[in-house]
Design an enzyme around this catalytic site. Sequence first.
Site, short mmCIF file in Angstrom:
data_model
loop_
_atom_site.label_atom_id
_atom_site.label_comp_id
_atom_site.label_asym_id
_atom_site.label_seq_id
_atom_site.Cartn_x
_atom_site.Cartn_y
_atom_site.Cartn_z
N HIS A 68 1.70 4.21 -3.02
CA HIS A 68 1.71 5.68 -2.97
C HIS A 68 3.01 6.22 -3.57
O HIS A 68 3.00 7.20 -4.30
CB HIS A 68 1.60 6.17 -1.52
N CYS A 105 -6.04 -3.74 -7.68
CA CYS A 105 -7.15 -3.99 -8.59
C CYS A 105 -6.65 -3.72 -10.01
O CYS A 105 -5.57 -3.18 -10.21
CB CYS A 105 -8.35 -3.13 -8.23
N HIS A 109 -5.60 6.69 -3.04
CA HIS A 109 -6.46 5.67 -2.48
C HIS A 109 -7.50 5.23 -3.50
O HIS A 109 -7.95 6.01 -4.33
CB HIS A 109 -7.13 6.17 -1.20
N CYS A 110 -7.87 3.97 -3.43
CA CYS A 110 -8.80 3.36 -4.37
C CYS A 110 -10.09 3.04 -3.60
O CYS A 110 -10.04 2.69 -2.42
CB CYS A 110 -8.16 2.09 -4.92
N HIS A 159 0.83 -1.21 0.00
CA HIS A 159 0.00 0.00 0.00
C HIS A 159 0.87 1.27 0.00
O HIS A 159 0.70 2.14 -0.84
CB HIS A 159 -0.93 -0.01 1.22
N GLU A 160 1.80 1.34 0.92
CA GLU A 160 2.63 2.55 1.02
C GLU A 160 3.53 2.70 -0.20
O GLU A 160 3.75 3.81 -0.69
CB GLU A 160 3.46 2.55 2.31
N CYS A 215 -9.01 -3.83 -3.09
CA CYS A 215 -7.75 -3.38 -3.67
C CYS A 215 -6.80 -2.95 -2.56
O CYS A 215 -7.21 -2.32 -1.59
CB CYS A 215 -8.00 -2.22 -4.63
#
Length: 182
Positions: A139, A170, A145-146, A135-136, A151
């Site tokens: 970025h 996703c 953000h989704c 996640h990070e 996702c």
Amino acid sequence: MSNPEQSDTIFLKSLGKVSDTTVFNFLEAELNKIFKIPVQIDSPIPVDPSAYNEKRDQYYSPIILKQLSKKERHEIILGVVEVDLYVEGLNFIFGQADIRNRKAIISLARLRQEYYGRKPNQNLFQKRTLTEAVHELGHVYGLSHCLNPQCVMFFSNSLRDTDVKGYEFCKTCRKKMSIPDR
Ligand SMILES: [Zn+2]
Ligand SMILES: [Zn+2]
């Protein structure tokens, strides 16, 4: 979109003591598969003591991120800490990214079952760590953000969100990432 170049490497760096170092080997292997660039375990550094907030008994994430930015200007670094992190306005955060400097940080503090008084589960712990790391780094790769709760770029308000979304992008986010197919 700030897509990293082929020559890039993701450096994994612990700040302060991390009690389970096997998590680094796991991240090294898995992040390499996902981002298709080399991943290297970097030498640890201590956490800047000024990040500690005694009142909250937590560490202020932006100070730790800044520690990473000072070090190597353009390298992609994922910092891993054991301590609990926060930013203003939130009780805690699982991680944070500094997109401009391509630095990210994740905290392992709340990813273990033991934190919630449950029995240890190493697989689950590793999966959560990978999810937060991807996640990070997403970025860092320029993704926001989704809205798709399945996702990895979905914003995790709770550990439940982290467990539901998992570490996969996703279709839409994967397209934006433009990771080479090799
Ligand atoms: Zn995020
Ligand atoms: Zn997505």
